[in-house]
Scaffold this motif. Structure first.
Motif, PDB file in Angstrom:
ATOM      1  N   LYS A   1      -6.680  11.347   4.792  1.00  0.00           N
ATOM      2  CA  LYS A   1      -5.554  10.477   4.506  1.00  0.00           C
ATOM      3  C   LYS A   1      -6.088   9.064   4.274  1.00  0.00           C
ATOM      4  N   VAL A   2      -5.750   8.445   3.137  1.00  0.00           N
ATOM      5  CA  VAL A   2      -6.264   7.126   2.797  1.00  0.00           C
ATOM      6  C   VAL A   2      -5.120   6.191   2.410  1.00  0.00           C
ATOM      7  N   ARG A   3      -5.420   4.896   2.481  1.00  0.00           N
ATOM      8  CA  ARG A   3      -4.484   3.865   2.031  1.00  0.00           C
ATOM      9  C   ARG A   3      -4.897   3.442   0.631  1.00  0.00           C
ATOM     10  N   ILE A   4      -3.931   3.344  -0.269  1.00  0.00           N
ATOM     11  CA  ILE A   4      -4.212   2.996  -1.658  1.00  0.00           C
ATOM     12  C   ILE A   4      -3.423   1.744  -2.017  1.00  0.00           C
ATOM     13  N   ALA A   5      -4.107   0.777  -2.652  1.00  0.00           N
ATOM     14  CA  ALA A   5      -3.462  -0.462  -3.083  1.00  0.00           C
ATOM     15  C   ALA A   5      -2.536  -0.166  -4.245  1.00  0.00           C
ATOM     16  N   LYS A   6      -1.307  -0.702  -4.199  1.00  0.00           N
ATOM     17  CA  LYS A   6      -0.344  -0.435  -5.259  1.00  0.00           C
ATOM     18  C   LYS A   6      -0.691  -1.190  -6.533  1.00  0.00           C
ATOM     19  N   LYS A   7      -1.312  -2.383  -6.417  1.00  0.00           N
ATOM     20  CA  LYS A   7      -1.606  -3.182  -7.606  1.00  0.00           C
ATOM     21  C   LYS A   7      -2.711  -2.566  -8.453  1.00  0.00           C
ATOM     22  N   SER A   8      -3.831  -2.188  -7.822  1.00  0.00           N
ATOM     23  CA  SER A   8      -4.976  -1.720  -8.598  1.00  0.00           C
ATOM     24  C   SER A   8      -5.223  -0.219  -8.469  1.00  0.00           C
TER      25      SER A   8
ATOM     26  N   ILE B   1       0.831  -1.201   0.000  1.00  0.00           N
ATOM     27  CA  ILE B   1       0.000   0.000   0.000  1.00  0.00           C
ATOM     28  C   ILE B   1       0.864   1.250   0.000  1.00  0.00           C
ATOM     29  N   MET B   2       0.206   2.351  -0.389  1.00  0.00           N
ATOM     30  CA  MET B   2       0.823   3.670  -0.234  1.00  0.00           C
ATOM     31  C   MET B   2      -0.239   4.578   0.364  1.00  0.00           C
ATOM     32  N   ARG B   3       0.206   5.661   0.953  1.00  0.00           N
ATOM     33  CA  ARG B   3      -0.731   6.596   1.590  1.00  0.00           C
ATOM     34  C   ARG B   3      -0.776   7.880   0.770  1.00  0.00           C
ATOM     35  N   LYS B   4      -1.993   8.413   0.620  1.00  0.00           N
ATOM     36  CA  LYS B   4      -2.165   9.677  -0.091  1.00  0.00           C
ATOM     37  C   LYS B   4      -3.241  10.487   0.604  1.00  0.00           C
ATOM     38  N   TYR B   5      -3.231  11.783   0.342  1.00  0.00           N
ATOM     39  CA  TYR B   5      -4.267  12.675   0.834  1.00  0.00           C
ATOM     40  C   TYR B   5      -5.228  12.973  -0.309  1.00  0.00           C
TER      41      TYR B   5
END
Length: 177
Positions: free
Chosen positions: A126-133, A116-120
């Motif tokens: 602040k949310v967690r985003i899946a790197k694959k999709s 995962i990566m974190r973005k605003y």
């Protein structure tokens, strides 16, 4: 007690003061960011015997850098019986803790493990985003509830509502001479 025995006891007591924590606990104390939260769906990865299984995180043990996943890494726990009361001993299957590096979050789109990566967002959230999709992984709903509910039973030792709202302070205004 002999002098040599007293000296040995003092040495043994002092060893406890200077005992270094285990390396795993030292590494856990350094960690500041956690990808896995209680209530997340995770998959076991790596060279673990339960590799490929998915489950919901029941507990995150941050001080030990471990997680307990529902239905994964089961172990036997023996519960003692009581002969006087006629309760027999028994064996129970419970989930055991596993290292947090052995689990990864499940991607909501692909259903597989992902980093995962974190973005605003534009809203500032602040949310967690899946790197694959690239899908947003929401915070689990279970985190909005307290693990231990607040005690709401009112007893006679509690302060009454009238006493709590009573004004007992008035601003001091010095008298001019």
């Amino acid at each position: 007690m002999s002098a040599s025995r007293a000296r040995l006891q003092r040495i043994a007591q002092n060893l406890g003061k200077f005992h270094k924590p285990k390396p795993q606990l030292r590494e856990a104390a350094k960690k500041t960011k956690w990808n896995v939260l209680r209530g997340d769906k995770v998959q076991v990865i790596g060279n673990h015997p339960e590799r490929g299984k998915q489950g919901i995180v029941k507990t995150v043990l941050r001080e030990k850098d471990r997680v307990i996943v529902e239905g994964v890494n089961m172990g036997v726990r023996n519960i003692k019986g009581d002969k006087d009361r006629g309760i027999p001993g028994r064996s129970v299957q419970i989930e055991r803790a596993m290292h947090s590096s052995n689990v990864q979050l499940v991607d909501p789109v692909t259903g597989g493990p992902t980093r995962i990566m974190r973005k605003y967002l534009q809203t500032g959230e602040k949310v967690r985003i899946a790197k694959k999709s690239g899908a947003i992984i929401p915070r689990p709903d279970i985190l909005s509830f307290r693990k231990r509910p607040v005690n709401s039973i009112v007893t006679e030792s509690d302060t009454s509502e009238d006493d709590a709202w009573e004004t007992t302070y008035s601003e001091y205004v010095p008298v001019a001479k």
